[in-house]
Motif scaffolding. Structure first.
Motif, PDB file in Angstrom:
ATOM      1  N   LEU A  25      14.535 107.055 -75.757  1.00 46.97           N
ATOM      2  CA  LEU A  25      13.278 107.000 -76.514  1.00 46.97           C
ATOM      3  C   LEU A  25      13.447 106.264 -77.840  1.00 46.97           C
ATOM      4  N   GLN A  26      14.534 106.542 -78.537  1.00 45.08           N
ATOM      5  CA  GLN A  26      14.788 105.878 -79.824  1.00 45.08           C
ATOM      6  C   GLN A  26      15.000 104.384 -79.637  1.00 45.08           C
ATOM      7  N   LEU A  27      15.755 104.015 -78.619  1.00 45.73           N
ATOM      8  CA  LEU A  27      16.028 102.601 -78.384  1.00 45.73           C
ATOM      9  C   LEU A  27      14.778 101.856 -77.921  1.00 45.73           C
ATOM     10  N   ARG A  28      13.962 102.485 -77.105  1.00 42.00           N
ATOM     11  CA  ARG A  28      12.703 101.851 -76.688  1.00 42.00           C
ATOM     12  C   ARG A  28      11.771 101.652 -77.890  1.00 42.00           C
ATOM     13  N   ALA A  29      11.747 102.623 -78.786  1.00 43.09           N
ATOM     14  CA  ALA A  29      10.935 102.493 -80.005  1.00 43.09           C
ATOM     15  C   ALA A  29      11.447 101.340 -80.860  1.00 43.09           C
ATOM     16  N   ARG A  30      12.762 101.221 -80.973  1.00 36.87           N
ATOM     17  CA  ARG A  30      13.357 100.122 -81.740  1.00 36.87           C
ATOM     18  C   ARG A  30      12.978  98.768 -81.130  1.00 36.87           C
ATOM     19  N   LEU A  31      13.046  98.677 -79.808  1.00 36.30           N
ATOM     20  CA  LEU A  31      12.702  97.421 -79.145  1.00 36.30           C
ATOM     21  C   LEU A  31      11.216  97.104 -79.255  1.00 36.30           C
ATOM     22  N   ALA A  32      10.392  98.119 -79.338  1.00 39.41           N
ATOM     23  CA  ALA A  32       8.958  97.877 -79.538  1.00 39.41           C
ATOM     24  C   ALA A  32       8.713  97.261 -80.909  1.00 39.41           C
ATOM     25  N   GLN A  33       9.506  97.679 -81.895  1.00 43.69           N
ATOM     26  CA  GLN A  33       9.387  97.133 -83.252  1.00 43.69           C
ATOM     27  C   GLN A  33      10.066  95.776 -83.375  1.00 43.69           C
ATOM     28  N   ALA A  34      11.171  95.608 -82.688  1.00 43.48           N
ATOM     29  CA  ALA A  34      11.963  94.381 -82.806  1.00 43.48           C
ATOM     30  C   ALA A  34      12.396  93.936 -81.413  1.00 43.48           C
ATOM     31  N   PRO A  35      11.506  93.283 -80.664  1.00 51.54           N
ATOM     32  CA  PRO A  35      11.814  92.902 -79.276  1.00 51.54           C
ATOM     33  C   PRO A  35      13.046  92.004 -79.130  1.00 51.54           C
ATOM     34  N   GLY A  36      13.431  91.313 -80.165  1.00 53.43           N
ATOM     35  CA  GLY A  36      14.583  90.430 -80.088  1.00 53.43           C
ATOM     36  C   GLY A  36      15.897  91.091 -80.449  1.00 53.43           C
ATOM     37  N   ASP A  37      15.901  92.389 -80.634  1.00 50.34           N
ATOM     38  CA  ASP A  37      17.113  93.106 -81.029  1.00 50.34           C
ATOM     39  C   ASP A  37      18.019  93.266 -79.810  1.00 50.34           C
ATOM     40  N   ASP A  38      18.924  92.319 -79.648  1.00 52.36           N
ATOM     41  CA  ASP A  38      19.802  92.314 -78.478  1.00 52.36           C
ATOM     42  C   ASP A  38      20.751  93.502 -78.447  1.00 52.36           C
ATOM     43  N   GLU A  39      21.175  93.980 -79.618  1.00 53.30           N
ATOM     44  CA  GLU A  39      22.063  95.144 -79.655  1.00 53.30           C
ATOM     45  C   GLU A  39      21.335  96.382 -79.124  1.00 53.30           C
ATOM     46  N   ALA A  40      20.086  96.588 -79.549  1.00 53.63           N
ATOM     47  CA  ALA A  40      19.308  97.729 -79.044  1.00 53.63           C
ATOM     48  C   ALA A  40      19.068  97.588 -77.544  1.00 53.63           C
ATOM     49  N   ARG A  41      18.817  96.368 -77.090  1.00 52.66           N
ATOM     50  CA  ARG A  41      18.604  96.114 -75.661  1.00 52.66           C
ATOM     51  C   ARG A  41      19.871  96.461 -74.874  1.00 52.66           C
ATOM     52  N   PHE A  42      21.017  96.043 -75.382  1.00 59.24           N
ATOM     53  CA  PHE A  42      22.288  96.326 -74.721  1.00 59.24           C
ATOM     54  C   PHE A  42      22.557  97.833 -74.693  1.00 59.24           C
ATOM     55  N   GLN A  43      22.334  98.506 -75.819  1.00 61.73           N
ATOM     56  CA  GLN A  43      22.563  99.953 -75.877  1.00 61.73           C
ATOM     57  C   GLN A  43      21.623 100.701 -74.929  1.00 61.73           C
ATOM     58  N   LEU A  44      20.373 100.261 -74.855  1.00 67.07           N
ATOM     59  CA  LEU A  44      19.427 100.874 -73.934  1.00 67.07           C
ATOM     60  C   LEU A  44      19.886 100.674 -72.490  1.00 67.07           C
ATOM     61  N   ALA A  45      20.366  99.496 -72.182  1.00 64.95           N
ATOM     62  CA  ALA A  45      20.878  99.238 -70.834  1.00 64.95           C
ATOM     63  C   ALA A  45      22.048 100.166 -70.510  1.00 64.95           C
TER      64      ALA A  45
END
Length: 72
Positions: A25-45
């Protein structure tokens, strides 16, 4: 004096599952705010993969394009 706490497997899995859900949930919220955040995308994966959701994890990584995948 040390106290040893022993959790049964079911309790440990439940605790880990709730931590994964919170992290997702936290990582999805981060990606909603910053869709280009590759680190958050990787951590979510990673979180998705730990939940046995490898197909979602793979789709998430490759949806960003080949250059955004942070591993080889």
């Amino acid at each position: 004096m040390k106290v040893l706490v022993i959790e049964d497997d079911a309790a440990l899995r439940a605790r880990q599952a709730s931590a994964y859900v919170a992290a997702e949930l936290q990582l999805r919220a981060r990606l909603a705010q910053a869709p280009g955040d590759d680190e958050a995308r990787f951590q979510l994966a990673r979180v998705l993969a730990w939940q046995q959701r490898a197909d979602e994890a793979e789709a998430l990584l490759f949806a960003a394009g080949e250059d955004a995948v942070p591993f080889v």
